[in-house]
Scaffold this active site. Structure first.
Site, PDB file in Angstrom:
ATOM      1  N   HIS A 172      22.349   5.883 -34.703  1.00  0.00           N
ATOM      2  CA  HIS A 172      22.983   5.400 -33.470  1.00  0.00           C
ATOM      3  C   HIS A 172      24.313   6.122 -33.209  1.00  0.00           C
ATOM      4  CE1 HIS A 172      23.912   2.366 -30.359  1.00  0.00           C
ATOM      5  NE2 HIS A 172      25.153   2.598 -30.750  1.00  0.00           N
ATOM      6  N   GLU A 173      25.158   6.152 -34.234  1.00  0.00           N
ATOM      7  CA  GLU A 173      26.480   6.773 -34.023  1.00  0.00           C
ATOM      8  C   GLU A 173      26.341   8.277 -33.788  1.00  0.00           C
ATOM      9  OE1 GLU A 173      28.339   4.537 -33.291  1.00  0.00           O
ATOM     10  OE2 GLU A 173      27.439   2.885 -34.401  1.00  0.00           O
ATOM     11  N   TYR A 218      22.981  -2.419 -24.272  1.00  0.00           N
ATOM     12  CA  TYR A 218      22.169  -1.684 -25.241  1.00  0.00           C
ATOM     13  C   TYR A 218      20.689  -1.814 -24.903  1.00  0.00           C
ATOM     14  CZ  TYR A 218      26.228  -1.655 -28.469  1.00  0.00           C
ATOM     15  OH  TYR A 218      27.445  -1.471 -29.052  1.00  0.00           O
ATOM     16  N   HIS A 270      25.481   9.011 -30.235  1.00  0.00           N
ATOM     17  CA  HIS A 270      26.648   8.987 -29.335  1.00  0.00           C
ATOM     18  C   HIS A 270      27.289  10.368 -29.182  1.00  0.00           C
ATOM     19  CE1 HIS A 270      27.430   4.925 -27.966  1.00  0.00           C
ATOM     20  NE2 HIS A 270      27.358   4.419 -29.183  1.00  0.00           N
ATOM     21  N   GLN A 280      40.642   0.756 -34.549  1.00  0.00           N
ATOM     22  CA  GLN A 280      39.422   0.546 -33.759  1.00  0.00           C
ATOM     23  C   GLN A 280      39.900   0.502 -32.303  1.00  0.00           C
ATOM     24  OE1 GLN A 280      36.053   0.554 -33.921  1.00  0.00           O
ATOM     25  NE2 GLN A 280      36.162   0.135 -31.731  1.00  0.00           N
ATOM     26  N   CYS A 281      39.722   1.599 -31.582  1.00  0.00           N
ATOM     27  CA  CYS A 281      40.319   1.685 -30.237  1.00  0.00           C
ATOM     28  C   CYS A 281      39.391   1.255 -29.110  1.00  0.00           C
ATOM     29  CB  CYS A 281      40.830   3.101 -29.974  1.00  0.00           C
ATOM     30  SG  CYS A 281      42.283   3.472 -30.962  1.00  0.00           S
ATOM     31  N   GLN A 282      38.060   1.377 -29.308  1.00  0.00           N
ATOM     32  CA  GLN A 282      37.176   0.951 -28.233  1.00  0.00           C
ATOM     33  C   GLN A 282      37.231  -0.569 -28.111  1.00  0.00           C
ATOM     34  OE1 GLN A 282      32.978   1.881 -28.643  1.00  0.00           O
ATOM     35  NE2 GLN A 282      32.714   2.101 -26.458  1.00  0.00           N
ATOM     36  N   GLU A 330      25.880   2.885 -24.085  1.00  0.00           N
ATOM     37  CA  GLU A 330      25.112   2.232 -25.146  1.00  0.00           C
ATOM     38  C   GLU A 330      23.604   2.200 -24.891  1.00  0.00           C
ATOM     39  OE1 GLU A 330      26.296   1.806 -27.954  1.00  0.00           O
ATOM     40  OE2 GLU A 330      28.457   1.771 -27.612  1.00  0.00           O
ATOM     41  N   GLY A 366      29.365  -2.372 -36.866  1.00  0.00           N
ATOM     42  CA  GLY A 366      28.450  -1.698 -37.776  1.00  0.00           C
ATOM     43  C   GLY A 366      28.858  -0.242 -37.902  1.00  0.00           C
ATOM     44  N   GLY A 367      29.141   0.340 -36.759  1.00  0.00           N
ATOM     45  CA  GLY A 367      29.583   1.723 -36.737  1.00  0.00           C
ATOM     46  C   GLY A 367      30.374   1.995 -35.479  1.00  0.00           C
ATOM     47  N   GLU A 404      31.536   5.472 -33.130  1.00  0.00           N
ATOM     48  CA  GLU A 404      31.189   6.882 -32.989  1.00  0.00           C
ATOM     49  C   GLU A 404      32.383   7.815 -32.865  1.00  0.00           C
ATOM     50  OE1 GLU A 404      30.768   4.371 -30.864  1.00  0.00           O
ATOM     51  OE2 GLU A 404      30.876   4.987 -28.766  1.00  0.00           O
ATOM     52  N   ASN A 405      33.457   7.585 -33.597  1.00  0.00           N
ATOM     53  CA  ASN A 405      34.616   8.460 -33.467  1.00  0.00           C
ATOM     54  C   ASN A 405      34.191   9.903 -33.733  1.00  0.00           C
ATOM     55  OD1 ASN A 405      36.375   6.268 -32.949  1.00  0.00           O
ATOM     56  ND2 ASN A 405      36.294   5.757 -35.132  1.00  0.00           N
ATOM     57  N   ARG A 456      32.434  -8.041 -40.112  1.00  0.00           N
ATOM     58  CA  ARG A 456      31.614  -7.419 -39.067  1.00  0.00           C
ATOM     59  C   ARG A 456      31.233  -8.491 -38.050  1.00  0.00           C
ATOM     60  NH1 ARG A 456      25.922  -4.136 -40.161  1.00  0.00           N
ATOM     61  NH2 ARG A 456      25.505  -3.617 -37.984  1.00  0.00           N
ATOM     62  N   ASP A 466      35.955  -7.290 -25.064  1.00  0.00           N
ATOM     63  CA  ASP A 466      35.556  -7.750 -26.407  1.00  0.00           C
ATOM     64  C   ASP A 466      34.843  -9.100 -26.346  1.00  0.00           C
ATOM     65  OD1 ASP A 466      36.561  -5.537 -27.701  1.00  0.00           O
ATOM     66  OD2 ASP A 466      38.536  -6.438 -28.000  1.00  0.00           O
TER      67      ASP A 466
HETATM   68  N1  BES Z   1      30.517   2.004 -29.788  1.00  0.00           N
HETATM   69  C1  BES Z   1      29.855   0.970 -30.484  1.00  0.00           C
HETATM   70  C2  BES Z   1      30.792  -0.053 -31.060  1.00  0.00           C
HETATM   71  C3  BES Z   1      31.700  -0.690 -30.033  1.00  0.00           C
HETATM   72  C4  BES Z   1      31.246  -1.037 -28.776  1.00  0.00           C
HETATM   73  C5  BES Z   1      33.001  -0.937 -30.362  1.00  0.00           C
HETATM   74  C6  BES Z   1      32.114  -1.623 -27.864  1.00  0.00           C
HETATM   75  C7  BES Z   1      33.856  -1.509 -29.449  1.00  0.00           C
HETATM   76  C8  BES Z   1      33.413  -1.862 -28.191  1.00  0.00           C
HETATM   77  C9  BES Z   1      28.952   1.509 -31.597  1.00  0.00           C
HETATM   78  O1  BES Z   1      28.344   2.706 -31.273  1.00  0.00           O
HETATM   79  C10 BES Z   1      27.839   0.518 -31.801  1.00  0.00           C
HETATM   80  O2  BES Z   1      27.118   0.289 -30.871  1.00  0.00           O
HETATM   81  N2  BES Z   1      27.723  -0.021 -32.995  1.00  0.00           N
HETATM   82  C11 BES Z   1      26.660  -0.930 -33.341  1.00  0.00           C
HETATM   83  C12 BES Z   1      25.651  -0.166 -34.174  1.00  0.00           C
HETATM   84  C13 BES Z   1      24.249  -0.564 -33.972  1.00  0.00           C
HETATM   85  C14 BES Z   1      23.798  -0.656 -32.552  1.00  0.00           C
HETATM   86  C15 BES Z   1      23.325   0.321 -34.761  1.00  0.00           C
HETATM   87  C16 BES Z   1      27.253  -2.077 -34.131  1.00  0.00           C
HETATM   88  O3  BES Z   1      28.424  -2.000 -34.487  1.00  0.00           O
HETATM   89  O4  BES Z   1      26.575  -3.054 -34.371  1.00  0.00           O
HETATM   90 ZN    ZN Z   2      26.905   2.437 -29.718  1.00  0.00          ZN
END
Ligand code: BES
Ligand code: ZN
Length: 616
Positions: free
Chosen positions: A305-306, A393, A309, A129-131, A328, A278-279, A281-282, A562, A385
């Site tokens: 959502h993904e 968002y 992206h 998980q790099c982001q 976002e 949750g997801g 977007e790799n 999660r 983080d």
């Molecule tokens: N890119 C994000 C997840 C993320 C953001 C990871 C910042 C690390 C740092 C991903 O697209 C996301 O927003 N996931 C949401 C999904 C939801 C909004 C449907 C999540 O994980 O809850």
């Molecule tokens: Zn997102």
């Protein structure tokens, strides 16, 4: 020397890497990866170069042609708690440099699962998980989204396992004799037991989109450009294939709204329950939590959502995390446009309503730290983080929705398509967006206070709740809860997860324990298979200190990693409230100490920060 990103040591005076070629040797017994990283610049360069690293052991920096050693240093020491360490060296008329390094078992991007922690319990598993800024804990790189890189990767892994990446799969083959050198030094794996999986990413991506997973993987075809992968267990694969059977339809809707899908494949990987988001977007291979598989196709929202992206975030990327809302906020807007087409206006309105509640809660969370209620933030010295929130968002969504209301949907759709076509494969900031907006929608700045929206704190007065009958009905039912009225059976007969989630989100913050019990006696929310509903209820049960539910809280905290679930449950347990707080804090600390080995390092860090704030 000027940093271009508060979260990177990358220097604006230095050239950016354009290509990375990686050779990775996975050693599961020690939970480490040895990496040979070949960084390429667009042109030969003489002068210093500064590269990001975190908890990497760097053994050599080499000229790849002569293999002569280039002196290097790592600083600062001890490492910066947010940024890690910069790797510093100088090049002389070179366009490539080779760096040899090894990850630490604690690498913040990687979760290593031992066989007992996996579904089939027979093979280990590792995923990334790099982001936002964890790529640097796998290989040295200019870990800023201002850099866009193409990459190729050779993953040397045990033969029983397979690998997927956010890249095109080229081949799976035995290691060549040269690649086997050194392998047999390892007592446990020898060359015969290994394979090499090769990948290539031909489109330039920001480093946070680098991703792989290695384990005992299987897949099902779910569409012409989509496979769903997960650990190879037929019940998991079947449930995943069913949940995501409408993916192709969503891709087509996305293309109609936002322009061509530029990434060729849109595969999905369902990860073990410890996946912290949750997801993610790799590109070409979206990573998903298994909690989205609920059997009612509601996982489609996360996929929408993904998928969104693919245009907003992966094609157009924020230059650095100060402008994270560009990723976002746009994606939340785009996600809801897709949901509106595939699931209808009511579902889209529910999502907007859930988001609205979330935004209001974040205002409370950041009431002493208003900087993070802005769209354009200053994150210098801050770990992204720990301040991750709904603000980029939902306030971002509200901003774009406000512009849409002003100009009308047809004009806004045209604007969006042009925005994407203009900036694709670029990394941009808020001012670039605003300049483009003003140039394309003349006079917009006279009717919308753009500065207040992007630089102001709080929720602007021209933000709004969704307008929808079902939304209003649920909110008024939630308000009646305070008066002691529970919803009646026929009122909730067709409620699915999102309806309940919205209802629970809108209940008053402090509720009577007896009412919490009555609600559960009628609707068994504490037993819901849908984690959004179950966690929403358990949060309420904790705030009313209904301790008979703590067994379920503990089970949930040990089952999933999660952060969307860990954060509110741990926070509710340790935040000041009524009597008996000490007992709750002791409970939270014990559960965390027993569960944390199964959390991803990012989730572990976030929970540690929550506990540190409240538990002394
Ligand atoms: N890119 C994000 C997840 C993320 C953001 C990871 C910042 C690390 C740092 C991903 O697209 C996301 O927003 N996931 C949401 C999904 C939801 C909004 C449907 C999540 O994980 O809850
Ligand atoms: Zn997102």
């Amino acid at each position: 020397m000027a940093p271009i990103d508060p979260h990177s040591f990358t220097d604006s005076a230095h050239p950016l890497t354009t290509h990375v070629s990686l050779t990775l040797y996975f050693d599961f017994p020690s939970s480490t990866i040895s990496a040979a990283t070949l960084l390429s610049l667009a042109a030969p360069y003489s002068g210093p170069l500064t590269i990001d690293t975190r908890s990497l052991s760097v053994s050599a920096v080499l000229d790849p042609l002569s293999l002569s050693r280039i002196p290097f240093s790592l600083s600062p020491s001890p490492p910066d708690s947010v940024l890690g360490q910069s790797l510093n060296f100088s090049l002389s008329n070179q366009s490539q440099v080779l760096i040899l390094s090894e990850t630490a078992p604690s690498s913040s991007a990687l979760q290593w699962l031992s066989p007992p922690q996996t579904f089939n319990k027979s093979h280990p598993f590792v995923y990334t998980q790099c982001q936002s800024i964890h790529a640097r804990s796998i290989f040295p790189c200019q870990d800023t989204p201002a850099a866009r890189i193409k990459y190729s990767a050779k993953l040397n892994i045990p033969r029983q396992l397979s690998a997927v990446m956010s890249a095109k799969h080229v081949e799976r083959r035995p290691p060549s004799p040269a690649e086997a050198v050194g392998v047999c030094e390892d007592a446990i794996w020898c060359a015969d037991d290994r394979v090499v999986e090769e990948f290539v990413m031909e489109q330039p991506i920001p480093p946070y989109l680098f991703a792989f997973a290695v384990g005992e993987l299987g897949f099902r075809e779910v569409g012409p450009r989509t496979r769903v992968y997960s650990e190879a267990a037929s019940e998991l694969l079947d449930a995943s294939a069913k949940e995501f059977s409408h993916t192709e339809e969503m891709i087509r809707v996305g293309e109609r709204l936002f322009g061509p899908y530029d990434w060729e494949r849109f595969d999905l990987l369902v990860l073990p329950p410890s996946f912290p988001y949750g997801g993610m977007e790799n590109p070409r291979m979206v990573f998903l939590t298994p909690t989205v598989i609920k059997g009612d196709a509601s996982g489609a929202q996360v996929v929408a959502h993904e998928l969104a992206h693919s245009w907003t975030g992966n094609l157009i990327t924020n230059k650095n995390n100060n402008h994270f809302w560009l990723n976002e906020g746009f994606t939340t807007y785009a996600e809801r446009r897709i949901v509106e087409v595939v699931q209808g206006d009511d579902k889209a309105a529910l999502n907007i309503g859930i988001g609205w509640r979330g935004l209001i809660e974040e205002m409370e969370r950041f009431k002493d730290n208003l900087e993070f209620t802005k769209l354009k933030t200053n994150q210098a010295g801050v770990d992204p983080d720990t301040i991750y929130s709904q603000v980029p968002y939902e306030k971002g969504f509200q901003f774009l929705w406000r512009i849409e209301r002003q100009v009308g949907r047809p004009a806004f759709d045209e604007f969006l398509k042009k925005y994407i076509a203009t900036f694709k494969f670029q990394s941009i900031d808020t001012d670039m967006f605003l300049d483009f907006l003003k140039a394309n929608i003349s006079g917009i700045e006279d009717v919308i206070d753009l500065k207040m929206w992007t630089e102001g704190t709080g929720i602007p007065p021209d933000a709004m709740e969704p307008v929808s009958e079902i939304y209003s009905k649920i909110v008024s039912l939630a308000n009646e809860f305070q008066l002691g009225r529970l919803p009646m059976e026929d009122e909730v007969a067709d409620w699915q997860g999102q309806e309940w989630e919205l209802y629970l989100d809108n209940l008053p913050k402090s509720v009577e324990a007896s009412q919490v019990r009555a609600l559960d006696a009628s609707y068994r929310l504490s037993e819901s298979r849908n984690h959004d509903v179950r966690v929403g209820f358990l949060k309420l049960a904790i705030s009313a200190r209904c301790r008979e539910y703590y067994g379920k809280v503990e089970k949930t905290l040990k089952e999933v990693g999660r952060m969307l679930y860990l954060r509110p449950l741990y926070t509710a347990l340790v935040q000041c409230g009524g009597k008996g707080d000490e007992e709750d804090k002791v409970f939270a600390t014990r559960v965390f100490s027993e569960a944390c080995d199964s959390y991803h390092p990012i989730a572990k860090g976030v929970v540690e920060a929550i506990l540190a704030k409240f538990v002394v």
